[in-house]
Write a protein that holds these residues in place. Structure first.
Motif, short mmCIF file in Angstrom:
data_model
loop_
_atom_site.label_atom_id
_atom_site.label_comp_id
_atom_site.label_asym_id
_atom_site.label_seq_id
_atom_site.Cartn_x
_atom_site.Cartn_y
_atom_site.Cartn_z
N PHE A 27 39.58 -15.13 13.32
CA PHE A 27 40.67 -16.09 13.04
C PHE A 27 41.30 -15.89 11.69
CE2 PHE A 27 41.37 -20.12 10.63
CZ PHE A 27 42.25 -20.74 11.40
N GLU A 54 44.49 -24.32 10.93
CA GLU A 54 45.50 -23.69 11.08
C GLU A 54 46.82 -24.54 10.93
OE1 GLU A 54 47.73 -21.80 15.28
OE2 GLU A 54 45.78 -22.33 15.18
N GLU A 55 46.59 -25.71 11.38
CA GLU A 55 47.53 -26.94 10.94
C GLU A 55 48.01 -27.04 9.75
OE1 GLU A 55 46.81 -30.59 12.59
OE2 GLU A 55 46.39 -29.89 14.71
N TYR A 88 49.87 -23.67 8.07
CA TYR A 88 51.30 -23.47 8.65
C TYR A 88 52.23 -24.87 8.83
CZ TYR A 88 49.82 -18.94 9.73
OH TYR A 88 49.45 -17.49 9.66
N GLU A 96 45.29 -15.26 11.27
CA GLU A 96 46.11 -16.41 11.09
C GLU A 96 46.44 -16.46 9.49
OE1 GLU A 96 47.41 -18.58 12.90
OE2 GLU A 96 46.26 -17.80 14.63
N ARG A 135 49.34 -13.23 10.79
CA ARG A 135 50.32 -14.15 10.82
C ARG A 135 51.06 -14.85 9.71
NH1 ARG A 135 49.75 -20.11 13.75
NH2 ARG A 135 51.65 -20.96 13.69
N LEU A 183 38.78 -24.66 13.00
CA LEU A 183 39.52 -23.69 12.68
C LEU A 183 41.07 -24.19 13.20
CD1 LEU A 183 37.60 -20.49 14.05
CD2 LEU A 183 37.80 -21.55 11.66
N ALA A 184 41.21 -25.02 14.18
CA ALA A 184 42.33 -25.54 14.58
C ALA A 184 43.15 -26.39 13.66
CB ALA A 184 42.30 -26.40 16.05
#
Length: 221
Positions: free
Chosen positions: A126, A68-69, A72, A130, A134, A64-65
């Motif tokens: 998440f 996110e990268e 974005y 995200e 977001r 998931l991290a």
């Protein structure tokens, strides 16, 4: 004894574990993939996997991290605001096929998110945080600056962001997830984006920001 010297070009064990987990989660689902299967796919013992991750949830968290990268990573339009003559809508949509196709793991992570969010609370939180909240905030700020610059008509930037983000998510699902990898039609995906770019420009740009020829060029491979 010290650690053996790394073999040139050898990928880190942690990355290999993540790659295997992404492949298995996308194919079989998170709940149906035990750690021993991830270990076997990498050629490790189950204990060796636990030396890198305390458990399967931690592996999912790392995936998931990374997602996110990817989401974005700034596009050129976000710093130039269409200064090259292209509309902000073209700048946000036209690069998507090339970005996704250049990194096939993104499609697998998308599949994990869309499948797991229906029964995995961590993934659902998440995705909402995200990919919806977001992302809407991010786009609302971008569209607000465009309104100030006069490159799109006066409107509620948050409402526009919500509609635009909903289209972008639906497009990605239809183009890369709905029919599975075998059903992906890159040219059809680009056609859908060309139509969307024209729609947003004609509805919201003070004048035609880019003609059809320019749109075709920018959405071509």
């Amino acid at each position: 004894m010290g650690r053996p010297a790394a073999v040139p070009g050898e990928r880190r064990t942690r990355d290999r574990i993540l790659d295997a987990a992404i492949n298995l989660f996308a194919r079989d689902g998170f709940d149906q993939t035990p750690v021993r299967c991830i270990a076997a796919a990498v050629g490790l013992t189950e204990g060796a996997v636990y030396r890198h991750f305390p458990g399967k949830e931690a592996i999912l968290g790392a995936i998931l991290a990374y997602a996110e990268e990817c989401v974005y990573a700034p596009l050129p339009v976000e710093t130039g605001l269409g200064g090259d003559g292209a509309s902000v809508f073209e700048g946000l949509l036209a690069p998507l096929p090339a970005i996704i196709e250049a990194n096939p793991v993104v499609v697998k992570i998308m599949r994990i998110l869309y499948i797991e969010m229906f029964h995995n609370e961590k993934v659902r939180r998440f995705f909402r945080a995200e990919f919806m909240e977001r992302a809407d905030d991010h786009l609302a700020g971008l569209f607000g600056r465009c309104i100030e610059l006069g490159t799109i008509r006066d409107c509620d930037p948050r409402e526009l962001a919500s509609v635009f983000n909903a289209f972008r998510s639906e497009w990605a699902f239809k183009a890369y997830i709905l029919d599975g990898e075998a059903g992906v039609d890159p040219e059809a995906a680009r056609d859908d984006l060309r139509a969307a770019i024209r729609f947003f420009e004609r509805m919201l740009c003070p004048k035609e920001c880019a003609d059809d020829t320019e749109i075709d060029r920018r959405t071509s491979p």
